[in-house]
Design an enzyme around this catalytic site. Sequence first.
Site, PDB file in Angstrom:
ATOM      1  N   SER A  10       0.808  -1.221   0.000  1.00 52.76           N
ATOM      2  CA  SER A  10       0.000   0.000   0.000  1.00 52.76           C
ATOM      3  C   SER A  10       0.841   1.271   0.000  1.00 52.76           C
ATOM      4  O   SER A  10       0.313   2.361  -0.204  1.00 52.76           O
ATOM      5  CB  SER A  10      -0.904   0.017   1.231  1.00 52.76           C
ATOM      6  OG  SER A  10      -0.111   0.125   2.410  1.00 52.76           O
ATOM      7  N   GLY A  11       2.154   1.107   0.239  1.00 54.09           N
ATOM      8  CA  GLY A  11       2.997   2.278   0.427  1.00 54.09           C
ATOM      9  C   GLY A  11       3.128   2.670   1.882  1.00 54.09           C
ATOM     10  O   GLY A  11       3.772   3.665   2.208  1.00 54.09           O
ATOM     11  N   GLY A  12       2.533   1.879   2.763  1.00 54.41           N
ATOM     12  CA  GLY A  12       2.594   2.134   4.196  1.00 54.41           C
ATOM     13  C   GLY A  12       3.545   1.192   4.907  1.00 54.41           C
ATOM     14  O   GLY A  12       4.054   0.224   4.330  1.00 54.41           O
ATOM     15  N   CYS A  99     -14.872  -2.774   0.020  1.00 56.19           N
ATOM     16  CA  CYS A  99     -13.613  -2.860  -0.707  1.00 56.19           C
ATOM     17  C   CYS A  99     -12.891  -4.163  -0.388  1.00 56.19           C
ATOM     18  O   CYS A  99     -12.387  -4.840  -1.299  1.00 56.19           O
ATOM     19  CB  CYS A  99     -12.721  -1.665  -0.372  1.00 56.19           C
ATOM     20  SG  CYS A  99     -11.143  -1.668  -1.243  1.00 56.19           S
ATOM     21  N   GLY A 124      -1.088  -6.318   5.228  1.00 55.34           N
ATOM     22  CA  GLY A 124      -0.615  -5.705   6.461  1.00 55.34           C
ATOM     23  C   GLY A 124      -1.706  -5.477   7.479  1.00 55.34           C
ATOM     24  O   GLY A 124      -1.528  -4.668   8.404  1.00 55.34           O
ATOM     25  N   CYS A 208     -10.571   6.507   0.722  1.00 52.56           N
ATOM     26  CA  CYS A 208      -9.621   7.039  -0.245  1.00 52.56           C
ATOM     27  C   CYS A 208     -10.203   8.155  -1.095  1.00 52.56           C
ATOM     28  O   CYS A 208      -9.507   9.106  -1.440  1.00 52.56           O
ATOM     29  CB  CYS A 208      -9.111   5.918  -1.143  1.00 52.56           C
ATOM     30  SG  CYS A 208     -10.375   5.079  -2.119  1.00 52.56           S
TER      31      CYS A 208
END
Length: 411
Positions: A10-12, A99, A124, A208
Site C-alpha cells: 500500500s505504500g505504508g 472494498c 498488512g 480514499c
Amino acid sequence: MIRRVVVGMSGGVDSAVSAHLLKERGFEVLGVFMRNWDELDEAGRCSGEADLKDAEWACLRMGLELRQVNYVREYWTAVFSQFLDDYQQGLTPNPDILCNRHIKFNLFHQHALEQLGADAIATGHYARNSLGNYLERIPADHDTDTARLLIPADSFKDQTFFLAGIPRSALRRTMFPLGNMHKSQVKELATAIGLQRLASKRESTGICFVGKRNFKDFIREVIQSPLPTPRLNTANSIAFCEQYIASRSGQFVDIDSGAVVGRHEGIHQWTVGQRCRLSSFLQPFFVARKDGPSNTIYVAAGHDHPALLSMRMHIDPPHWLCAASERSYLREGSLRCRFRFQHTKPLVECSLSGSPDNSTEHFVHLMAPLRAITPGQYAVFYDDTACLGSARILSADPLSSLHDQTAEMCS
C-alpha cells in the site's frame, strides 16, 4: 507447500514490514500495488502516486519486485456506486468493508493465485488466521471450514471489523504476518531495517475518495445529477464530485410532537445520532431516523432520547466466517455472541435469531441498549477470540420511552 506469496503493498509501513517478515522466512515474495481510485485530491494531487512511490522505494530497499494492478473501474462499480446509492436512500454505508469483500479479497486474491502463480497472499492487516499467520497449520485436505479470522495481539489496531465480509474461502490462502505484533513493534522493526521513511509516515485513515476533507463537506460536494458514466481522469476533483448525488431540501421533524423544527439540504448529509444544531430550542436535537421516500429527517431532543437507543435490529442474512457458528445458527435458529457496529466501540453481548425457512427474518437482540445504531452499517459478530461474521443493518427498533428501556433491561 506454500512458497510464492503476493503481498498487497500500500505504500505504508504495515505492508512493507509484512513483506520483510515473509522474505526473512524464506518465501518468494512479490509485491503488488493496487490502484483503486484515480482522482485528484482536494489539493490537485493524485495521492495514489505518492503511495506508489513509497511502495516502489520500500521494495527497492528490500530487493523485491513490485507490480501494479488497476481496479479503478471495478472499485467504482462494486464500492463507490453502492456508496452513492446508499446515501441517496438515507443509509450510511461502510465502503471499507465493501472494498475488502469485492476488491482485495476477491479480485486481487484471485489475480494473485490464478494469474501471478501465488500460493497465498499476504496483507498488512492487524488480524490473525487460525491456520497460522503464515499458514503453517494449513490442513492437507485444504478444508476451507477450518480457517477462522482471529482477533490480533494488538486489540487497539484490530482490523477484523473491516474484514468481516470477506469470502470465507479467501482465509485459506491469506497470511497476516502482523497478527502477533503491536503497532509500536512494527515501527521499531521498520526503523531497524532501514524503512524509517515509512515508520514516520502519517497513517492513511478514512476513505480514499474523501481524502483529508471533512466527510460532511465531501458529501455536500457530491451534489448534482444522476450517476454518470465514469470519467476517471478529470482535472478538477470538485467538479468531478458535483456529478453524483442530487441535493433535495427537506424538513427536520420533531419525532415526539410531529412539529417541523427546521430544514436540511439533503438526507445524505446527515447520519443517525448526529447533532443538528438547530437554533432557538432549549435542548439540542439529534438525528433519530431518516425517511428516504419523504426526504424527512426525524429528530429527537436530547443526546440520550429513547428514540436514539435500540436493543433490537433487523439485519440481512448473516455472512459467516466461522463455519461452526453458521451450522449452530442454522440448526438452533439462534446464537449467543458479541456485537459491534463501529470498529472502535466495545463489544456488547447479544443474541441472533432467525428462521431457516425465511431468509429475510434475521434479528440481533442486545443485552443492553446502544445509541445511534445506523441502517446501512454492519453488525459484526464475535466470540472470545474470533470474528464470526457480519450482516448489514436494515433497521433498528427505538426504545419508545425510558419506561420501555427499563422494562427491556429487566426482562
